[in-house]
Scaffold this motif. Sequence first.
Motif, mmCIF file in Angstrom:
data_model
loop_
_atom_site.group_PDB
_atom_site.id
_atom_site.type_symbol
_atom_site.label_atom_id
_atom_site.label_comp_id
_atom_site.label_asym_id
_atom_site.label_seq_id
_atom_site.Cartn_x
_atom_site.Cartn_y
_atom_site.Cartn_z
ATOM 1 N N ASN A 23 0.833 -1.205 0.000
ATOM 2 C CA ASN A 23 0.000 0.000 0.000
ATOM 3 C C ASN A 23 0.861 1.247 0.000
ATOM 4 O O ASN A 23 2.098 1.166 0.080
ATOM 5 C CB ASN A 23 -1.015 -0.010 1.155
ATOM 6 N N LEU A 48 -8.858 -13.141 0.537
ATOM 7 C CA LEU A 48 -8.601 -11.733 0.843
ATOM 8 C C LEU A 48 -9.864 -10.895 0.692
ATOM 9 O O LEU A 48 -10.109 -9.976 1.476
ATOM 10 C CB LEU A 48 -7.496 -11.174 -0.061
ATOM 11 N N LEU A 49 -10.680 -11.206 -0.310
ATOM 12 C CA LEU A 49 -11.950 -10.504 -0.476
ATOM 13 C C LEU A 49 -12.851 -10.743 0.732
ATOM 14 O O LEU A 49 -13.439 -9.804 1.279
ATOM 15 C CB LEU A 49 -12.645 -10.939 -1.766
ATOM 16 N N ALA A 52 -11.505 -8.791 3.559
ATOM 17 C CA ALA A 52 -11.771 -7.360 3.400
ATOM 18 C C ALA A 52 -13.200 -7.016 3.808
ATOM 19 O O ALA A 52 -13.445 -6.008 4.472
ATOM 20 C CB ALA A 52 -11.507 -6.922 1.959
ATOM 21 N N GLY A 55 -13.221 -7.500 7.645
ATOM 22 C CA GLY A 55 -12.387 -6.505 8.316
ATOM 23 C C GLY A 55 -12.990 -5.125 8.288
ATOM 24 O O GLY A 55 -12.936 -4.384 9.281
ATOM 25 N N CYS A 56 -13.575 -4.769 7.170
ATOM 26 C CA CYS A 56 -14.192 -3.453 7.028
ATOM 27 C C CYS A 56 -15.350 -3.281 8.005
ATOM 28 O O CYS A 56 -15.433 -2.307 8.748
ATOM 29 C CB CYS A 56 -14.670 -3.279 5.584
ATOM 30 N N CYS A 127 -19.476 0.408 5.465
ATOM 31 C CA CYS A 127 -18.413 -0.494 4.996
ATOM 32 C C CYS A 127 -18.214 -0.328 3.489
ATOM 33 O O CYS A 127 -19.014 -0.799 2.678
ATOM 34 C CB CYS A 127 -18.745 -1.945 5.340
ATOM 35 N N VAL A 129 -16.164 -1.725 1.488
ATOM 36 C CA VAL A 129 -15.955 -2.973 0.751
ATOM 37 C C VAL A 129 -17.284 -3.635 0.400
ATOM 38 O O VAL A 129 -17.565 -3.912 -0.769
ATOM 39 C CB VAL A 129 -15.046 -3.934 1.545
#
Length: 151
Positions: A23, A48-49, A52, A55-56, A127, A129
């Motif tokens: 990042n 990972l999606l 995400a 996590g969001c 969120c 994401v």
Amino acid sequence: MTEDSQRSVVIERTGTGHFVATNTRGGTLRFGTASDDGHSTEFTPVELLLAAIGGCTAADVDVATSRHAEPTRFSVSVTGDKISDEQGNRLTNLNVTFTVAFPDDEAADRARAILPRAVKTSHDRLCTVSRTIELGTPVTTTIEPTADDTP
């Protein structure tokens, strides 16, 4: 778009099926495709999606509830079914499940009381994401020529 609103990562290949995302702040995350022996510990892009999404919304809910009380347990599970059909590969049946516990006191009672609203607000408005996924934002892909390219 302004510089403040743009988000970005750069993905570099580190080997066959292995990548590192970096990042703008210098943080890195290694990921890859499933290994031939099925024992890779790296996350896949699909995982990972899912992370995400979880996590969001976890961050949103944590901010809202931990103002009142520190949770004794805070876990978010995200699942989905990977399918392949006439529309291509994709996930369906995405489900986010919160398991949150607080101590037994008055402040924790306030945190428990706002938990459902915090989860709903994260899902419905906050969120980035999951909002992006649900609204179906188009993805544009391009190929940038490099000096190594020969005509």
